[in-house]
Structure formats: structure tokens, C-alpha cells
Write an enzyme that holds these catalytic residues in place. Structure first.
Site, PDB file in Angstrom:
ATOM      1  N   THR A  42      -2.248  -3.044 -13.464  1.00 13.06           N
ATOM      2  CA  THR A  42      -1.955  -3.148 -12.031  1.00 13.06           C
ATOM      3  C   THR A  42      -0.541  -2.659 -11.750  1.00 13.06           C
ATOM      4  OG1 THR A  42      -3.475  -5.010 -11.822  1.00 13.06           O
ATOM      5  CG2 THR A  42      -1.845  -4.731 -10.069  1.00 13.06           C
ATOM      6  N   GLU A  50       3.507   4.149  -5.550  1.00 15.64           N
ATOM      7  CA  GLU A  50       4.880   4.343  -5.050  1.00 15.64           C
ATOM      8  C   GLU A  50       5.334   5.775  -5.285  1.00 15.64           C
ATOM      9  OE1 GLU A  50       8.048   1.388  -4.811  1.00 15.64           O
ATOM     10  OE2 GLU A  50       7.022   0.436  -6.509  1.00 15.64           O
ATOM     11  N   HIS A  76      -6.191  -4.705  -6.581  1.00 18.90           N
ATOM     12  CA  HIS A  76      -6.655  -3.923  -7.737  1.00 18.90           C
ATOM     13  C   HIS A  76      -8.057  -4.442  -8.030  1.00 18.90           C
ATOM     14  CE1 HIS A  76      -5.569  -2.220 -11.989  1.00 18.90           C
ATOM     15  NE2 HIS A  76      -6.596  -1.605 -11.441  1.00 18.90           N
TER      16      HIS A  76
END
Length: 138
Positions: A42, A50, A76
Site C-alpha cells: 500500500t 504521488e 487499496h
């Protein structure tokens, strides 16, 4: 930030999951994940999302500007094994001065693995680092 940046900007990036991106490869400093399932972590998915946002914004930054993550709200929902390709797609949905908000999603070959929202802020790198260095001196 260049004035031509507008909500609706979309960008995608892809990567192939390798062993360094799996849960057991996460740093032992966090308590160790060596006995966890060997799937795309994750933390790595969030970092990839990002990075995709950073890449999307790169053409719009002025010299000396960077962006930093300020908020992550991402699920996730499915595991991805080593060797599979993951694609992150981001869409700028709001832009208010130096604050940017993205709708984000990640997919592998079988479908959705994560989705949500990510916020970033535009910074002047030199001023930001001066504040960090001042804080570190305390």
C-alpha cells in the site's frame, strides 16, 4: 505555478511491480514485514500515485517551485503480484492558489486496485528548505 493549469488535467504513469515494491521489502524500522504476503505494498501504491501527480504538474511549475503531499485518502482494494504492471491515473479536480486536489486511481491487469483523493501544495523550494533547516537546528 503557470496560469494555464486548470482542473481536468489528467495524467497516467505505469510501472512493473518488482520485489523491492512488495510488502516484505518495507523497511524493518517499521517493525518488520518479512512474514507478510509478497504483494504490491500500500505504501508503494501511495508513493506511485504521488509520483504520478508530481509528473502531471511538472510542466506547470515555475523555476524553484515543487509540490509536496498534504493529504492522502486512498483505498487499496486488491492485491497485485510481482511482475504485473500497475497504472496510476490522476485528475486535477480542484486548484485554489497553491492547493491542488486530485482524484486518483490505480489499476493492474485485472482491474482496480486502489482509488481516492490526494492533495498537494505548491512550495518555493528554497524557502521550504530554509524552514526545514531551521526546524532541524532546534
Amino acid at each position: 505555478m503557470k496560469s494555464c493549469l486548470q482542473p481536468g488535467l489528467r495524467h497516467s504513469e505505469s510501472l512493473t511491480v518488482d520485489a523491492s515494491m512488495l510488502v516484505p521489502a518495507l523497511p524493518a524500522a517499521f517493525g518488520g514485514f518479512h512474514d507478510m504476503p509478497p504483494v504490491f505494498a500500500t505504501a508503494q501504491m501511495v508513493a506511485f500515485i504521488e509520483w504520478t501527480c508530481v509528473q502531471a504538474l511538472a510542466p506547470y511549475l515555475e523555476p524553484g517551485e515543487r509540490t509536496v503531499g498534504t493529504h492522502v485518502d486512498v483505498s487499496h482494494v486488491a492485491a497485485t503480484p510481482v511482475g504485473m504492471t500497475v497504472t496510476a491515473t490522476v485528475e486535477l479536480i480542484a486548484f485554489d492558489g497553491r492547493a491542488l486536489r486530485f482524484k486518483v486511481a490505480a489499476h493492474d491487469a485485472t482491474g482496480l486496485i486502489g482509488e481516492g483523493f490526494h492533495s498537494r501544495g505548491v512550495i518555493d523550494y528554497a524557502r521550504f528548505m530554509a524552514r526545514v533547516e531551521k526546524k532541524a537546528a532546534c
